[in-house]
Every structure is written in structure tokens, then in C-alpha cells.
Scaffold this motif. Structure first.
Motif, mmCIF file in Angstrom:
data_model
loop_
_atom_site.group_PDB
_atom_site.id
_atom_site.type_symbol
_atom_site.label_atom_id
_atom_site.label_comp_id
_atom_site.label_asym_id
_atom_site.label_seq_id
_atom_site.Cartn_x
_atom_site.Cartn_y
_atom_site.Cartn_z
ATOM 1 N N GLN A 504 6.042 -4.959 6.140
ATOM 2 C CA GLN A 504 5.419 -3.766 5.589
ATOM 3 C C GLN A 504 6.189 -3.249 4.383
ATOM 4 N N GLY A 505 5.448 -2.701 3.420
ATOM 5 C CA GLY A 505 6.069 -2.091 2.264
ATOM 6 C C GLY A 505 6.762 -0.783 2.625
ATOM 7 N N ARG A 506 7.422 -0.208 1.634
ATOM 8 C CA ARG A 506 8.229 0.970 1.913
ATOM 9 C C ARG A 506 7.408 2.251 2.072
ATOM 10 N N ASP A 507 6.247 2.322 1.442
ATOM 11 C CA ASP A 507 5.505 3.579 1.387
ATOM 12 C C ASP A 507 4.152 3.459 2.076
ATOM 13 N N VAL A 508 3.811 4.488 2.835
ATOM 14 C CA VAL A 508 2.451 4.680 3.328
ATOM 15 C C VAL A 508 1.806 5.712 2.408
ATOM 16 N N ASP A 509 0.844 5.299 1.619
ATOM 17 C CA ASP A 509 0.278 6.148 0.580
ATOM 18 C C ASP A 509 -1.073 6.714 1.013
#
Length: 816
Positions: A504-509
Motif C-alpha cells: 500500500q502507498g503512504r496516503d489514503v486520499d
């Protein structure tokens, strides 16, 4: 059979039934949850792989344990327990078949316990049905799939096998210690001949494990070599690979000798074999590499390392997608910094979140911000949850703010919602799924739209209550109609269960489409065993491979998830899309326009920046570059986007500097539908990054007085302009426990640096270029929004200033 034995058996059977019931209830509850999200294929694949892994592990461990326990039983001539009959005490010998039964039962228990830790089901699938890379490494001639898929699986098997061996060895020693065959006698340890033979055979098995580890180490050298920064070097190839192969073969032979000599009682031969392995290991692993590293002059050593470093550069570029970077043309550059101002955010996310929240909830970290392009410039959609302690059904607030503006007090300016002229905050029903959501929720699903477990049937209630250990679900009144329990409400937790094979990437946008709230999260194909590539710390783990694979979109109100894979997939992502096609969706299943609102993939862009900066591209021979260590901010604040000329999506621009810290260009990643990466180079080396930071901070004397609070600096924004690169940095007046106020904006373009106040039009017009038609419309829209915002809060002075500025912007009226 006595009453006591019946009681023990009854209690044991009840315990087994309770444990088995809990396991079955958990499996059925999991099935219902996966079924609610249309992911039963994933549940079946996971269950099948886990069954194969754990059953085979249990059988192998039980067989190995029983072989050793049976050997221990053979050393026991008889086992006699004292029994009392009336006043007589007599000895009762335990039948031999009982001892064998105990050994078998203990082996089964050991096998089951050792099988429980086996949870890496995705490695089983990848090792058995993976797609090839169709590229071989230059040293072993193996397809890269061997290193990415099979090597981790084999390492997992080795670790589990070694644990099994140690556990069985400890149990064997403990059992022997209960017999006269192994004991302390007259200050020394006594072991019978039978015990010494058995333990010597186990030492031979340990040597087999050592031979296996040497084989794994041989392949692991191309993943983590002995050269500088973990590079695979000349010494690794000439000494490490050959030495590990030699050690593996020699240790294998020594293991067979030790087991044979232990069985026949030749313990001295076994000792000599073990010492030979130890001596050869010291020579091959400690002496030979040091000698080879220092043979020859410095120039010769550098020349022989050159082809290995070139190989590492090529594999690193492919591992992190640096070869996909294209050269930017002049169309992505603004004519001047003035033209770019409306499309740059003056607000950093923490400052904007705190300013919007105004200290009401005290938890500005829970605020999420979505950036988007509009006719008024860059707009920030601030998603503000209710204060801590509020009702779970309390509505959330959406604030739409002009990102490149502030009023005369330095506060954010609200902009009208899409399709309306109102600047009032928009209220949303409390979402079911959001970042940080913890407890489960039971709701009424009258429209059958919620992705959760329907509790209409008693079996579903029982399974859910048993798996959650909450029996109140069986008796408590549930919301009607169609009561549905929603679990795994945290966005990351939900996606970790639906796509555990992706990083998973660092940000939940947040993504706002009309009045509907979605969450987006970038998913990546990742590996720590991709060969010959440089290591990088990504998503808090050491990686050697990182490619964007998909975007997960989560509907905040219903909890539904759509995972949309990229149009061009790497072999890892391709393996999963072919193995579980029903798990993935398409953009057509989502609202129109949502794709254009997606932010650029930050983690993938930084991985590309590191690889591109260090190794360049296949067609250029650029100097070493890197991302600046300091962003100019006083705190570790997140990146902020920009909007490129004519673009409807946001982008992220990352500066790259050379070894002398001079700016050499920008790596720009686009969001939205395209998601491509561009390299915008400077024709000549730009200013030193430290000079840029110093010149921007030297403008701190402009703005309000120090009594208004201490200064806080935001991140330096970079934007491509036709004359090079423009630099922008906001500064805030920020007192503890108070909302920050935008103090001034520092601008640097070429040799010109100036600070401007964060008013609406002067900021956008304080630099050298005249207005064009597009800028006029943007400024008029911004001024109108400022007047509406001032009118809403009753600030007539701010309304008058914005009105006067609008008059100056439009010019004097024409004579009739």
C-alpha cells in the motif's frame, strides 16, 4: 473406565469442540464478509493455499517428530508406575503399544502446533502459478521469476524446517533427561551410547540444513551482495557464488558422513567432519574475499567492478520504473511564475487542516484534503470529521477552499461548490469506512447497498457472534430492515484483506464526486528479492522492486471496494489479475470524472526519482542527482501538488539536485487518468538548493509583526516556467492552540526574490506579466469567492477591499 477418566475425556472433547467451532465460525464469517464484497474467489484461493501449506507442514513435522520420538521409545526397555492395592504397593508396567501411542499423539500435537504459524499463502500461489518475467539474470541464467517468487518461498520453507528441527531436538533431549540414559553423574554429563548415536544423527540433519542455507546464500548474493551499498561485485561472483556452491556440496557430504558415523558409533569421524565444515567456511567466507578485494592496483579493481555496476544500474532502472520516464517539452511550463500562482497551493496540509478546524476538534491529523483543478485555480476539498467524542452518526464537513488565496486575516477563503454559487460548508452523512475507523458497526441496509455481513439468518448471526466473541449479537435488537454488520472499517485494514499481495502507498486520499465521498489508495507490486537492483526503503520496508499496480477506490458510505489495475501490468500484478480476475474492476464501474481527480502516485514517483537520479536513463549519461534532503519546511510536512498548464488533474513536482546541490531539473508525476512521469531538465545547472532556501527565508521580515506569533515555514513548491524553475514558499503565523494564519508568500524566479501578502489579487498579480484572458477569469472568480466569503462572515472591510480590487482589475468604465 473410572469416573475421573470419563470426566477428563468429556472436558477434553468439549474443549476440542469449542476450538473447532470457533475455527469453523471464523471461516464462515470470513466467507460472508468476502462474499459481501464480491471476493469469494480470493477467499477460496486463500483457504486452498492455506490448507495445502498447513496440512503438508503438519504431516511433515509429525512424521519427523514421530521418527525421533519412536527412536526415544526404543531406548526405554520398560516403564513401570507404582500402584497401591489395599496396603500393598506394586509396580505396573506400561504396555509397549501405549508408549508408541503416546509418541504418536505427541508427534501429532507437535505437527499441528508447528503448522499454525504457516500463514504466507500468497507465496504458495506465486511459487506455483506465477507469470515469468521473460528475462534471465546474467550470472545464473535463471528467469527473474525464480528470485521474485521461488526464492522467498524456499526461504520460508527453510525457516520453518529449521524451527521444526530445533523444537524436535529440544523435546528429544528433554525426554532423554527423564530417563537414566541422559543425566548428570559425579559432576559430569552422562549420555548412553544410544543417546549419543541419536543426537549425532540429529547433528547430521543440522548439517543438511546448513548445506541448504549455503545454497540459498548463493542465490541471495545477487539480491544483497557484499559490494558498496549491497551491490553484487566481482568478489561475490568469483568467490561468493563458487564458495557457497562448494560449501553446500561439502556440507551435504559431511552431513551424510555424520549421520552414518553416528548410526554405527564412529563419533570421532563425525567430529572430524564437523570441524572440516567449520574450517572450510572460515576460509571461503572470511579469508578468500578479503584477499581478492585487495589484489591488484586500485585502477584494476575499479575496472573489474565496472561491468557489475553497469548491470546494477540497468536492473535498478527496470526495478523502479525509471525507464518509463519521458522527456518533457515546453508545453508543461508556465510562461512565468505569475501565471502559475493560481495553480500552486499556498497552504500546506497541516496548516490548512488546523485553520479549517479552528481548534474545535483538537485533532487536525484526522482531517483529509483532496486537491483538484477548477476554473478558479487549485481548490482544496477539506474533509473534516466531527470532534472527538461526538456521536458516531454526527455528519462530516466538507470545506472547499481556494488553495492559492487567503483573506486579509490570513485565513482560508471558501469557494462555491460545484454547480452552485454558495460557499457554505457541505455536510455529509457519517461514512461507514474511513481511515482510522476501529469498531464494527451494525446498520440497517434497506437498499441492500452496504458491503457487510447480512444478519437476517440465525446461522450468520451465530457465526459472526462466535468469531467476534460477542454473544450479544444473538440477542440484541438490530436496526431494521436488513441488519448488516460492517467490519474492517479502516480503509487500510479493508484493503489489506482484499489485496494482501500488493504493497500500500503512504496516503489514503479523499476523492469527492459531487456529494459522494470516496477514498483512493495506490497499490504496488513489491519485492525484496528482485536481483541486482539497489535497495530502497519504501512503505517502511526494504525493497528491490517497486511498480505501480492498481488503484483501490473505496466508497465511504457503503464500504464497497473497486480495485482497478493499470493498463500496463508488471509480471507480479499480471499474475494476480489472471489468478483472481473477479477481484478486479474497471473505471467504467465508477462515477464519471472520478479518475481525473486521482492524485499522482507519490511513492512510485519517489522510487522513480531515486533510481533516475542515481542511474539516469538508457539513452542519457547524466550526472548523479538526488532529491534534496531538506524541503524547507520547519516540520516533516507532506508534499503538495500543482496543476500544469492546460491540465485538469493535479501533478507532483520533485526537484533533483546534483552532488554540488545545484538544481538540475524537476521530475513531474501526473495524476488522473494518464499517470505518466516527465523529466523537465534545466539547460544549465540552477542555483544551489541551500541558496534557494536561504533566499526564500531571508524574506521573513515582510508581513505582520512578531507579536502575531512565531513564524512557521511551509514546504518549498517548485514549478516549471519557461525561464527555468520557479520557487514558492509560504510562511505562517502560528501560535500554539490557535489557528495558523498565512503570513506571506516568498517567490523566487531567476535572480528576483520578493515576498507578497496573501491577499487575493495582489498575490496573483505581483509579479511581472500582464493579465491574459484565462488569468482575468481566474482572478475575477477568486475575487467573487472572496466577496462571498466576506459577506457570509459579515466582514464588510474585507468585502470592500475585494470589491475595490475587482474594480482596479476591470479598469475604469468606458465613457458613454
Amino acid at each position: 473406565m473410572t469416573r475421573r477418566r470419563w470426566l477428563v475425556l468429556t472436558l477434553g472433547a468439549a474443549a476440542v469442540l469449542l476450538i473447532l467451532g470457533r475455527v469453523l465460525a471464523g471461516m464462515y464469517a470470513d466467507y460472508l464478509w468476502y462474499d459481501s464484497l464480491g471476493a469469494t474467489a480470493l477467499w477460496r484461493a486463500r483457504l486452498g493455499a492455506l490448507a495445502v501449506l498447513r496440512v503438508s507442514s503438519a504431516l511433515a513435522a509429525a512424521a519427523f517428530a514421530f521418527a525421533n520420538f519412536y527412536a526415544v521409545r526404543q531406548s526405554v526397555v520398560s516403564l513401570v508406575f507404582p500402584r497401591r492395592l489395599a496396603n500393598l504397593e506394586i509396580g505396573e508396567e506400561v504396555p509397549g503399544r501405549y508408549l508408541v501411542g503416546v509418541a504418536l499423539a505427541l508427534a501429532i500435537v507437535v505437527g499441528i502446533l508447528l503448522a499454525i504459524p504457516q500463514t504466507d499463502w500468497s507465496s504458495v500461489i506465486l511459487a506455483g502459478s506465477s507469470r515469468l518475467f521473460y528475462e534471465t539474470d546474467p550470472y545464473f541464467g535463471a528467469d527473474l521469476a525464480f528470485f521474485v517468487y521461488w526464492l522467498p518461498f524456499e526461504n520460508m520453507l527453510w525457516t520453518w524446517s529449521f524451527l521444526t528441527l530445533i523444537v524436535v531436538l529440544v523435546i528429544v533431549v528433554l525426554i532423554y533427561a527423564l530417563t537414566p540414559s541422559l543425566k548428570f553423574q559425579r559432576g559430569s554429563l552422562y549420555a548412553s551410547t544410544y543417546v549419543r548415536r541419536h543426537l549425532t544423527v540429529l547433528v547430521g540433519v543440522l548439517l543438511l540444513m546448513l548445506a541448504w542455507s549455503f545454497r540459498l546464500d548463493m542465490y541471495s548474493l545477487v539480491v544483497d551482495g557484499g559490494g558498496i551499498d549491497g551491490a553484487f561485485s566481482y568478489t561475490d561472483y568469483r568467490i561468493g557464488v563458487s564458495g557457497d556452491l562448494l560449501l553446500s556440496l561439502v556440507t551435504l557430504g559431511a552431513a551424510l558422513i555424520v549421520m552414518w558415523s553416528g548410526y554405527v558409533g564412529q563419533l570421532r569421524l563425525a567430529g572430524i567432519s564437523v570441524l572440516a565444515v567449520i574450517g572450510l567456511s572460515l576460509v571461503v567466507r572470511e579469508v578468500a574475499p578479503v584477499v581478492v578485494d585487495h589484489v591488484g592496483p586500485e585502477a584494476a579493481r575499479s575496472a573489474r567492478e565496472a561491468p557489475y555496476l553497469a548491470t546494477r544500474a540497468a536492473y535498478s532502472r527496470r526495478a523502479y520504473g525509471a525507464d518509463a520516464i519521458t522527456l518533457a517539452d515546453s508545453s508543461i511550463a508556465y510562461p512565468s511564475l505569475a501565471a502559475a500562482i493560481p495553480w500552486l497551493p499556498f497552504w500546506d496540509p497541516p496548516a490548512l487542516a488546523r485553520a479549517i478546524d479552528a481548534g474545535r476538534s483538537g485533532d487536525s491529523q484526522a482531517v483529509s484534503i483532496a486537491w483538484r483543478s477548477s476554473t478558479a485555480g487549485l481548490v482544496a476539498d477539506v474533509v473534516d470529521p466531527p470532534p472527538a467524542g461526538a456521536s458516531a452518526r454526527a455528519p462530516w464537513t466538507i470545506n472547499r477552499v481556494l488553495a492559492a488565496s487567503a483573506d486579509d486575516r490570513g485565513a482560508p477563503i471558501h469557494t462555491p461548490s460545484v454547480g452552485t454559487s454558495e460557499t457554505e460548508d457541505m455536510l455529509l452523512d457519517a461514512p461507514l469506512v474511513y481511515p482510522g475507523a476501529r469498531s464494527v458497526a451494525i446498520v440497517a441496509d434497506s437498499l441492500s447497498h452496504i458491503a457487510g455481513t447480512l444478519l437476517d439468518s440465525f446461522l450468520a448471526r451465530l457465526a459472526t457472534a462466535w468469531s467476534l466473541q460477542n454473544l450479544r449479537l444473538l440477542s440484541a435488537d438490530s436496526p431494521q430492515p436488513h441488519p448488516t454488520i460492517v467490519s474492517h472499517r479502516d480503509v487500510r485494514d479493508r484493503l489489506e484483506l482484499l489485496a494482501p499481495f500488493f504493497a500500500q502507498g503512504r496516503d489514503v486520499d479523499p476523492v469527492l464526486v459531487g456529494d459522494s465521498l470516496y477514498w483512493s489508495l495506490d497499490l504496488y507490486s513489491a519485492s525484496s528479492t528482485y536481483p541486482l537492483a539497489r535497495h530502497a526503503l519504501l512503505a517502511r520496508e526494504d525493497r528491490t522492486y517497486w511498480h505501480h499496480a492498481a488503484v483501490a477506490i473505496v466508497q465511504a458510505t457503503t464500504g464497497d471496494v473497486v480495485i482497478v489495475p493499470d493498463s500496463t501490468l508488471d509480471p507480479i500484478a499480471s499474475t494476480w489479475t489472471h489468478r483472481l480476475p473477479s477481484l478486479f474492476g474497471t473505471w467504467s464501474a465508477l462515477p464519471a470524472g472520478l479518475r481525473n481527480l486521482l492524485p499522482p502516485p507519490i511513492d512510485g514517483l519517489y522510487a522513480q526519482a531515486a533510481a533516475f537520479g542515481r542511474y539516469g536513463s538508457r539513452t542519457t549519461n547524466d550526472p548523479l542527482r538526488h532529491v534534496p534532503v531538506f524541503s524547507g519546511a520547519d516540520s516533516a510536512w507532506d508534499d503538495v501538488p500543482i496543476v500544469l498548464p492546460g491540465s485538469k488533474t493535479t501533478s507532483l513536482a520533485i526537484p533533483l539536485v546534483d552532488e554540488s546541490e545545484r538544481v538540475r531539473g524537476l521530475l513531474i508525476g501526473l495524476g488522473g487518468a494518464t499517470r505518466t512521469t516527465f523529466w523537465y531538465p534545466l539547460a544549465a545547472p540552477g542555483p544551489r538548493w541551500s541558496v534557494v532556501l536561504d533566499r526564500l527565508k531571508s524574506l521573513d521580515s515582510a508581513g505582520s509583526a512578531s507579536r502575531d506569533g512565531p513564524l512557521a515555514h511551509g514546504r518549498v513548491r517548485v514549478v516549471p516556467i519557461r525561464s527555468g524553475i520557479g520557487f514558492v514558499q509560504p510562511t505562517y503565523r502560528w501560535r500554539p492552540q490557535n489557528s495558523p494564519a498565512l503570513n506571506r508568500i516568498a517567490l523566487l524566479s531567476g535572480d528576483t526574490a520578493r515576498a507578497v501578502a496573501p491577499s487575493v489579487a495582489p498575490v496573483t498579480r505581483s509579479v511581472e506579466t500582464p493579465l491574459v484572458a484565462g488569468d482575468l477569469k481566474t482572478s475575477v472568480t477568486a475575487l467573487y469567492a472572496a466577496m462571498r466569503d466576506a459577506l457570509r462572515r459579515g466582514d464588510w472591510a474585507a468585502f470592500g477591499r475585494a470589491f475595490d480590487e475587482l474594480g482596479r482589475l476591470l479598469g475604469p468604465p468606458r465613457a458613454p
